[in-house]
Design an enzyme around this catalytic site. Structure first.
Site, mmCIF file in Angstrom:
data_model
loop_
_atom_site.group_PDB
_atom_site.id
_atom_site.type_symbol
_atom_site.label_atom_id
_atom_site.label_comp_id
_atom_site.label_asym_id
_atom_site.label_seq_id
_atom_site.Cartn_x
_atom_site.Cartn_y
_atom_site.Cartn_z
ATOM 1 N N GLU A 57 36.667 -78.554 -7.440
ATOM 2 C CA GLU A 57 37.367 -79.745 -7.086
ATOM 3 C C GLU A 57 38.970 -79.981 -8.310
ATOM 4 O OE1 GLU A 57 33.232 -80.961 -6.960
ATOM 5 O OE2 GLU A 57 34.009 -79.532 -7.881
ATOM 6 N N TRP B 37 21.115 -38.408 4.842
ATOM 7 C CA TRP B 37 21.882 -39.714 5.352
ATOM 8 C C TRP B 37 21.471 -39.931 6.504
ATOM 9 C CZ3 TRP B 37 23.652 -42.631 1.947
ATOM 10 C CH2 TRP B 37 24.989 -44.210 2.798
ATOM 11 N N ARG C 209 27.220 -54.871 -2.162
ATOM 12 C CA ARG C 209 27.214 -54.536 -3.385
ATOM 13 C C ARG C 209 28.021 -55.852 -4.216
ATOM 14 N NH1 ARG C 209 26.574 -47.680 -3.805
ATOM 15 N NH2 ARG C 209 24.713 -47.861 -2.878
ATOM 16 N N THR D 112 13.863 -42.274 -5.926
ATOM 17 C CA THR D 112 15.378 -42.405 -4.997
ATOM 18 C C THR D 112 16.613 -42.404 -6.466
ATOM 19 O OG1 THR D 112 14.679 -43.939 -3.823
ATOM 20 C CG2 THR D 112 17.188 -44.740 -4.566
ATOM 21 N N GLU E 187 17.626 -51.502 -2.448
ATOM 22 C CA GLU E 187 18.117 -50.272 -2.007
ATOM 23 C C GLU E 187 17.549 -49.125 -1.308
ATOM 24 O OE1 GLU E 187 22.315 -48.880 -2.010
ATOM 25 O OE2 GLU E 187 23.150 -50.714 -2.113
ATOM 26 N N GLY F 59 13.587 -46.344 -2.769
ATOM 27 C CA GLY F 59 13.073 -46.151 -1.819
ATOM 28 C C GLY F 59 12.214 -46.716 -0.996
#
Length: 350
Positions: free
Chosen positions: A53, A178, A192, A204, A291, A293
């Site tokens: 505002e 991958w 992210r 991970t 994310e 594992g």
């Protein structure tokens, strides 16, 4: 008759420009209209700075020599109820009253206790006409992270993974492999930049040595979170390079070493995801992407502690590995990203 929905859509569009920069505040957009013409607009750009505002009113003054008179005959549209309390900035309801803006159109009410209807009542008491509930569902969706934090006292939780056509999402031997395309990877980096933090488990961190940053996208890096019960991770990992604030949940100590915060949890065997969520809540973390594992994802999924799943389906076959989770949820969106199909699923049990 003014097109309230069209102007509110513009408020939402503006508000989204603050994504990734205003947490733990909500994203808010504001538009000021005089005789069916937008004369000023603004959005909340950064936490601790001017609200939407304020920026919209300042925009009117920057563009119009007769700003004072125009405001006294205008309508201000705001995606979220104007605040009525002193926080990092003065109350926006007072600003609207001070400039004599006679009509206020609001997308949705602010559930935060210090506001929650008080802004609306203050405006009405001052004689302003207040219209509420314009594109209310869309305005609440815009700030689902903020609303979750206020109403449930925990962050908004996004679980994310990629899976093969035969429904595997991790190698059985714990190695790094991958699945999705480079385009999907770039989108993950964009995500992210929009969320407060990214969380991974110890395995991970060891297998991938992730940076958890946005090197494939222009934006700010999220905070990092890792679960390491016995503090077994070597400090040579990227996670410990102190480039951003990093939380290490463990069973041994609470300590702060520059940008690394070790947070001890007394019970790792019961309610672990709930305890993590509470600690993140009191640390002003409003949203988290989990994310991996596989073990860490299942920890949150089995507890039902997820709001949204983002799943990449890649056209590859492994034949073996760790099976991807089967979710009970509602398919909200589906997109094609090069060879991959992205599904966004909402938790149906919340």
């Amino acid at each position: 008759m003014p097109d309230h929905e069209a102007y509110m859509l513009r408020c939402i569009e503006l508000a989204r420009l603050g994504a990734g920069n205003v947490s733990p505040n909500p994203m808010v957009g504001a538009v000021i209209v005089h005789e069916d013409r937008i004369i000023g607009e603004g959005y909340h750009r950064r936490y601790g700075e001017a609200h939407a505002e304020v920026n919209a009113v300042n925009d009117v003054f920057a563009k119009n020599s007769e700003a004072k008179n125009l405001l006294k005959n205008s309508t201000i549209y705001v995606s979220l109820e104007p605040c009525a309390h002193f926080g990092k900035t003065p109350p926006c309801a007072d600003l609207i009253i001070r400039h004599g803006i006679p009509r206020v159109v609001i997308g949705c009410r602010d559930p935060f206790e210090a506001v929650d209807g008080k802004g609306i009542e203050k405006l009405k008491h001052a004689g302003a006409e207040v219209i509420t509930g314009i594109l209310e569902k869309e305005c609440e969706e815009l700030n689902k992270r903020f609303f979750t934090r206020v109403r449930k006292q925990r962050p908004y939780i996004i679980v994310k993974w990629a899976q093969t056509s035969d429904s595997f999402f991790a190698p059985a031997d714990g190695s790094k492999k991958w699945i999705s395309s480079d385009l999907s990877k770039q989108l993950v980096h964009k995500w992210r930049s929009e969320e407060d933090a990214v969380l991974v488990g110890k395995n991970t961190a060891l297998a991938d040595n992730p940076q958890l940053n946005v090197r494939d996208w222009a934006g700010r890096n999220p905070k990092r979170i890792v679960i390491d019960r016995n503090l077994e991770l070597p400090t040579s990992l990227h996670l410990f390079n102190e480039s951003v604030e990093t939380f290490v949940f463990n069973a041994l100590k609470t300590d702060v070493q520059q940008n690394i915060k070790y947070l001890q949890l007394e019970d790792f065997d019961h309610y672990l995801p709930q305890l993590i969520c509470y600690q993140l809540y009191i640390s002003d973390i409003q949203s988290v992407i989990v994310e991996g594992g596989a073990k860490t994802l299942r920890l949150f999924l089995d507890a039902g502690l997820w709001d949204e799943a983002r799943v990449f389906n890649a056209p590859v076959l492994w034949g073996e590995g760790i099976k991807a989770p089967i979710l009970k949820g509602n398919l909200a969106e589906q997109h094609q990203l090069g060879p991959d199909t992205l599904q966004i699923i909402q938790n149906a049990t919340l």
